[in-house]
Design a protein around this motif. Structure first.
Motif, mmCIF file in Angstrom:
data_model
loop_
_atom_site.group_PDB
_atom_site.id
_atom_site.type_symbol
_atom_site.label_atom_id
_atom_site.label_comp_id
_atom_site.label_asym_id
_atom_site.label_seq_id
_atom_site.Cartn_x
_atom_site.Cartn_y
_atom_site.Cartn_z
ATOM 1 N N VAL A 13 40.627 14.505 66.782
ATOM 2 C CA VAL A 13 39.369 14.350 67.522
ATOM 3 C C VAL A 13 38.278 15.269 66.980
ATOM 4 C CG1 VAL A 13 38.259 14.779 69.762
ATOM 5 C CG2 VAL A 13 40.400 13.482 69.647
ATOM 6 N N PHE A 14 38.591 16.562 66.818
ATOM 7 C CA PHE A 14 37.569 17.534 66.431
ATOM 8 C C PHE A 14 37.468 17.761 64.926
ATOM 9 C CE2 PHE A 14 38.472 18.900 70.854
ATOM 10 C CZ PHE A 14 37.184 18.793 71.368
ATOM 11 N N SER A 18 38.012 23.017 63.082
ATOM 12 C CA SER A 18 36.900 23.080 64.046
ATOM 13 C C SER A 18 37.155 24.173 65.080
ATOM 14 C CB SER A 18 36.742 21.737 64.758
ATOM 15 O OG SER A 18 35.812 21.855 65.825
ATOM 16 N N ARG A 20 35.981 24.278 67.895
ATOM 17 C CA ARG A 20 36.036 23.650 69.213
ATOM 18 C C ARG A 20 37.482 23.504 69.703
ATOM 19 N NH1 ARG A 20 31.611 21.042 71.415
ATOM 20 N NH2 ARG A 20 29.738 20.988 70.118
ATOM 21 N N LEU A 49 29.894 17.638 75.014
ATOM 22 C CA LEU A 49 30.398 17.165 73.730
ATOM 23 C C LEU A 49 29.411 16.216 73.077
ATOM 24 C CD1 LEU A 49 34.111 16.457 74.734
ATOM 25 C CD2 LEU A 49 33.234 18.415 73.478
ATOM 26 N N HIS A 52 29.484 11.745 68.712
ATOM 27 C CA HIS A 52 30.518 11.356 67.743
ATOM 28 C C HIS A 52 31.905 11.862 68.171
ATOM 29 C CE1 HIS A 52 29.548 15.434 66.202
ATOM 30 N NE2 HIS A 52 30.807 15.460 65.814
ATOM 31 N N THR A 53 31.950 12.999 68.884
ATOM 32 C CA THR A 53 33.235 13.494 69.397
ATOM 33 C C THR A 53 33.721 12.625 70.548
ATOM 34 O OG1 THR A 53 32.682 15.762 68.751
ATOM 35 C CG2 THR A 53 34.443 15.482 70.371
ATOM 36 N N ARG A 56 35.272 9.589 69.140
ATOM 37 C CA ARG A 56 36.632 9.818 68.630
ATOM 38 C C ARG A 56 37.640 9.910 69.772
ATOM 39 N NH1 ARG A 56 35.082 14.290 64.760
ATOM 40 N NH2 ARG A 56 34.380 13.248 62.858
ATOM 41 N N ILE A 57 37.237 10.524 70.874
ATOM 42 C CA ILE A 57 38.132 10.625 72.026
ATOM 43 C C ILE A 57 38.504 9.236 72.534
ATOM 44 C CG2 ILE A 57 38.241 11.294 74.470
ATOM 45 C CD1 ILE A 57 36.623 13.796 73.731
#
Length: 414
Positions: A13-14, A18, A20, A49, A52-53, A56-57
């Motif tokens: 995801v990240f 990252s 994060r 968030l 784009h994150t 992905r999630i």
């Protein structure tokens, strides 16, 4: 999901490296809890968030995690994860350690081994290559394991030195382990894996994007006790690794340039000015770790009688060129000499034979096999207290049975 699957989900995801990921782990206390909350980001309004994150999630579920694990299995890649017993302990002290490391080869090299990161330019001079090969040859014989970023030039030369000596080395990639990079040496990494280890924090299939390499370099320096810079201009990726090493409290070693006006060495000169340890010979590195790691260093190679103890590897690369600098050689502290073997003092009676059947006999038998050993190594091998060992070593020395060398080393008298 179990811990390793949760960490893999976070990386997918990240992205590898990252910060994060660690923010989420610290915020929620465990990988499982972090995944649970992040899969429903609306449950925590403070996340903020980026889009784009969030995308992905939504696209990454358990099925995608299982597919990635199946891909690793097909590629014969194993995974080390943060919190696992096999995770390299030296990475626990760096900022933003990788939560996952994909690898192929012998992961035990990451623990209880003398790891030394070796970096430098992709276009080394003949001088730098000759110095590197000379010093690397010595280091791998003494038990050091080169760690490189597997770039062309200085990095791969260090890996090749280890392979030629049939010794292990480690290559840390800035891309997925299944990606053919660098192209001219794509297959060499599998030779390294057979004898040593290849690893990466990047997911399989990750291309070698320029942004990957600064991320990789914090791990490259973090894996080792020190970073050895062979040659680097003022603007060089090798200097990022050296800077990381200094920030992480690791040693930085540098080869003095052949020409102080040569711009190809400006990065090395900067670090020498800033306090890096100059290296004229492999022993300049060895002696930095001799006190704390003597039991891991092959002392027989260090005290090889065929070596010229008064000469520097760097200063003796050529008899007729500018590398010969007598004035600098005079300024170097004298190398420890191994005393000439002498006959026992006739005023001392021979050691009683019954004394040789106990600890004294075990010590002599051990030194017969190992030739030269450090005091700490002898104590560990024979599982004896330091007090008892010191007494017996002194007696054996007085009776002319063994010889004390510099650095608490001992060898049996012939």
């Amino acid at each position: 999901m179990e811990e390793i699957r949760c960490l893999l989900w976070l990386v997918m995801v990240f992205g590898a490296g990252s910060p994060r990921i660690w923010k989420a782990l610290h915020r929620y206390g465990s990988p499982q809890k972090a995944v649970e909350v992040l899969q429903k980001p609306e449950s925590d309004a403070a996340l903020h968030l980026p889009e784009h994150t969030l995308r992905r999630i939504r696209q990454t579920g358990e099925a995608q995690v299982e597919e990635m694990l199946a891909r690793c299995e097909k590629l014969r890649l194993s995974i080390l994860w943060y919190g696992d017993e096999a995770y390299p302990p030296q990475l626990l002290s760096i900022v933003n350690p990788p939560v996952l490391l994909f690898y192929q080869g012998d992961s035990s090299l990451l623990q209880e081994h003398l790891l030394l990161t070796i970096v430098g330019t992709r276009n080394p001079s003949p001088y730098s290559l000759q110095v590197e090969k000379t010093i690397c040859h010595d280091l791998v014989q003494m038990g050091f394991v080169p760690v490189t970023g597997y770039a062309v030039g200085i990095d791969i030369t260090a890996n090749r030195c280890a392979l030629e000596a049939d010794k292990p080395s480690i290559a840390l990639m800035g891309c997925g382990l299944d990606v053919a990079y660098p192209q001219p040496h794509a297959n060499l990494k599998y030779e390294i894996a057979r004898r040593g280890l290849i690893l990466s924090e990047f997911l399989p299939g990750t291309s070698p994007a320029p942004s990957n390499f600064p991320l990789r370099n914090r791990v490259l320096s973090g894996l080792s006790m020190g970073t050895f810079v062979i040659q680097a201009p003022a603007r060089s990726g090798a200097l990022i690794t050296a800077e990381n090493a200094m920030e992480q409290g690791r040693d930085v070693f540098c080869i003095p340039p052949a020409d102080i006006f040569d711009k190809r060495y400006m990065g090395v000169i900067k670090y020498l000015r800033d306090g890096a340890i100059p290296v004229f010979d492999s022993r300049d590195i060895v002696y930095e770790y001799y006190t704390s790691h003597a039991h891991m260093i092959g002392a027989s190679a260090l005290y090889d009688e065929t070596r010229e103890k008064s000469e520097s590897s760097v200063m003796t690369l050529g008899e007729s060129d500018a590398l010969q600098q007598p004035s600098r050689r005079k300024q170097r502290p004298p190398e420890p000499e191994i005393p000439e073997e002498t006959e026992p003092d006739p005023a001392i009676d021979p050691m009683p034979e019954e004394e040789l059947e106990g600890l004294a006999g075990e010590i002599l038998s051990l030194l017969q096999r190992q030739r030269v050993m450090h005091m700490d190594q002898i104590a560990a091998e024979l599982e004896v207290s330091m007090e008892e060992l010191t007494t017996t070593l002194t007696e054996l020395e007085l009776y002319g049975k063994l010889e004390r060398l510099p650095g608490k080393q001992f060898r049996r008298m012939r």
